[in-house]
Design a protein around this motif. Structure first.
Motif, short mmCIF file in Angstrom:
data_model
loop_
_atom_site.label_atom_id
_atom_site.label_comp_id
_atom_site.label_asym_id
_atom_site.label_seq_id
_atom_site.Cartn_x
_atom_site.Cartn_y
_atom_site.Cartn_z
N ILE A 46 0.85 -1.20 0.00
CA ILE A 46 0.00 0.00 0.00
C ILE A 46 0.88 1.25 0.00
CG2 ILE A 46 -1.77 1.32 1.23
CD1 ILE A 46 -2.70 -1.31 2.54
N ILE A 47 0.60 2.15 -0.93
CA ILE A 47 1.16 3.50 -0.90
C ILE A 47 0.02 4.40 -0.44
CG2 ILE A 47 2.06 5.41 -2.28
CD1 ILE A 47 3.34 3.30 -4.12
N TRP A 48 0.23 5.08 0.68
CA TRP A 48 -0.83 5.89 1.29
C TRP A 48 -0.38 7.35 1.29
CZ3 TRP A 48 -2.30 5.18 7.19
CH2 TRP A 48 -3.31 6.08 7.53
N GLN A 49 -1.04 8.14 0.45
CA GLN A 49 -0.75 9.57 0.38
C GLN A 49 -1.78 10.30 1.24
OE1 GLN A 49 -2.74 11.92 -2.07
NE2 GLN A 49 -1.84 13.55 -0.84
N THR A 50 -1.28 10.91 2.32
CA THR A 50 -2.20 11.43 3.35
C THR A 50 -2.60 12.88 3.13
OG1 THR A 50 -0.31 12.18 4.65
CG2 THR A 50 -1.15 9.96 5.11
N GLY A 51 -1.77 13.66 2.38
CA GLY A 51 -1.90 15.12 2.43
C GLY A 51 -1.08 15.62 3.60
N GLU A 52 -0.51 16.80 3.45
CA GLU A 52 0.42 17.35 4.44
C GLU A 52 -0.19 17.41 5.84
OE1 GLU A 52 3.98 17.90 5.06
OE2 GLU A 52 3.74 18.71 3.05
N ARG A 53 -1.45 17.90 5.93
CA ARG A 53 -2.00 18.17 7.27
C ARG A 53 -2.36 16.91 8.03
NH1 ARG A 53 -8.10 20.56 6.03
NH2 ARG A 53 -8.33 19.43 4.08
N TYR A 54 -2.49 15.76 7.33
CA TYR A 54 -2.85 14.51 8.02
C TYR A 54 -1.65 13.59 8.22
CZ TYR A 54 -7.57 15.90 6.53
OH TYR A 54 -8.73 16.60 6.31
N TYR A 55 -0.49 14.00 7.70
CA TYR A 55 0.66 13.08 7.62
C TYR A 55 1.16 12.63 8.99
CZ TYR A 55 5.44 11.51 6.73
OH TYR A 55 6.59 10.79 6.70
N GLU A 56 1.40 13.59 9.90
CA GLU A 56 1.96 13.23 11.22
C GLU A 56 1.01 12.29 11.97
OE1 GLU A 56 4.94 13.63 12.21
OE2 GLU A 56 5.53 14.93 10.55
N GLU A 57 -0.28 12.58 11.88
CA GLU A 57 -1.28 11.77 12.58
C GLU A 57 -1.30 10.34 12.01
OE1 GLU A 57 -6.12 11.69 12.92
OE2 GLU A 57 -5.17 13.59 12.39
N ALA A 58 -1.27 10.22 10.68
CA ALA A 58 -1.29 8.90 10.04
C ALA A 58 -0.01 8.13 10.37
CB ALA A 58 -1.43 9.05 8.53
N ARG A 59 1.11 8.84 10.35
CA ARG A 59 2.39 8.20 10.64
C ARG A 59 2.40 7.72 12.10
NH1 ARG A 59 8.12 11.21 10.17
NH2 ARG A 59 7.22 12.24 11.97
N GLY A 60 1.85 8.54 13.00
CA GLY A 60 1.75 8.15 14.41
C GLY A 60 0.90 6.91 14.59
N GLY A 61 -0.23 6.86 13.87
CA GLY A 61 -1.11 5.69 13.94
C GLY A 61 -0.40 4.45 13.46
N ALA A 62 0.36 4.58 12.37
CA ALA A 62 1.08 3.43 11.82
C ALA A 62 2.19 2.98 12.77
CB ALA A 62 1.67 3.78 10.46
N SER A 63 2.85 3.95 13.41
CA SER A 63 3.96 3.55 14.28
C SER A 63 3.44 2.83 15.52
CB SER A 63 4.82 4.75 14.67
OG SER A 63 4.08 5.63 15.47
N ARG A 64 2.22 3.19 15.95
CA ARG A 64 1.62 2.44 17.06
C ARG A 64 1.39 0.99 16.66
NH1 ARG A 64 -1.00 7.28 17.58
NH2 ARG A 64 -2.91 6.62 16.56
N GLY A 65 1.22 0.77 15.34
CA GLY A 65 1.05 -0.60 14.85
C GLY A 65 2.37 -1.27 14.52
N GLY A 66 3.49 -0.71 14.91
CA GLY A 66 4.78 -1.37 14.71
C GLY A 66 5.47 -1.00 13.42
#
Length: 201
Positions: A46-66
């Motif tokens: 999966i390539i997930w393009q979040t948009g600048e304003r959602y990036y940190e939040e999405a990255r944080g969610g993914a890092s919680r998943g390892g």
């Protein structure tokens, strides 16, 4: 050539994008179901393009998943999270299926690149033109339309599953419809017509 060459069992790349600004609802749904998708479909990337304003939040969610932004980690090494996509021709050439909005430019690019898609029209546009674009592609067998109001993680997983079951029969059919349209030059004609409307030529 085009989208129909590779069997899902040989690996499939899904691109999820919400446009340059991102789309909050699409991001929320992918955050909800990315782990399920990657666990259920072991050859899926999966390539997930979040948009600048959602990036940190999405990255944080993914890092919680390892995983981190580059997706290092168990099933998540198959997940890349990016704020925006710089090289769209490259993205269109390496991805097999797109989950995205159905604006005029996106639809014309999907047609010209001959890529199957799951289209989620934005409800916040004039005259609901994104729904009309998505309807046209769905009626031609080139896309699946998912309404934002009924969109959740389960719906997205079920839709992707429907594309991949029976050896990817439905996905192949969409690829063939896109190839056929391209051979008839219909997709280029539709793309040009959409773009003319857009810029009022």
């Amino acid at each position: 050539g085009g989208s129909g060459g590779r069997r899902p069992s040989e690996g499939l790349c899904l691109c999820v994008m919400g446009g340059s600004l991102g789309a909050g609802k699409i991001n929320q749904v992918l955050e909800e179901c990315a782990e399920t998708l990657l666990t259920k479909f072991t050859d899926l990337h999966i390539i997930w393009q979040t948009g600048e304003r959602y990036y940190e939040e999405a990255r944080g969610g993914a890092s919680r998943g390892g995983s981190d932004a580059r997706g290092r980690g168990s099933p998540n090494e198959r997940l890349a999270i990016l704020p925006f996509l710089d090289d769209m021709p490259l993205v269109y050439s390496c991805c097999d299926v797109f989950v995205c909005r159905s604006g005029a430019i996106t639809c014309s690019e999907l047609l010209c690149a001959r890529k199957p898609s799951i289209l989620i029209p934005s409800p916040n546009v004039t005259d609901d033109h994104q729904s009309r674009n998505a309807d046209a592609l769905q009626n031609s067998g080139m896309a699946i339309l998912l309404e934002e109001e009924s969109l959740d993680g389960d719906a997205l997983v079920a839709t992707i599953e429907s594309l991949l079951e029976e050896g990817g029969r439905k996905l192949k059919g969409m690829g063939e419809a896109l190839e056929g349209a391209a051979e008839n030059v219909a997709s280029e004609d539709i793309a040009i017509a959409i773009l003319r409307q857009l810029v009022d030529v």
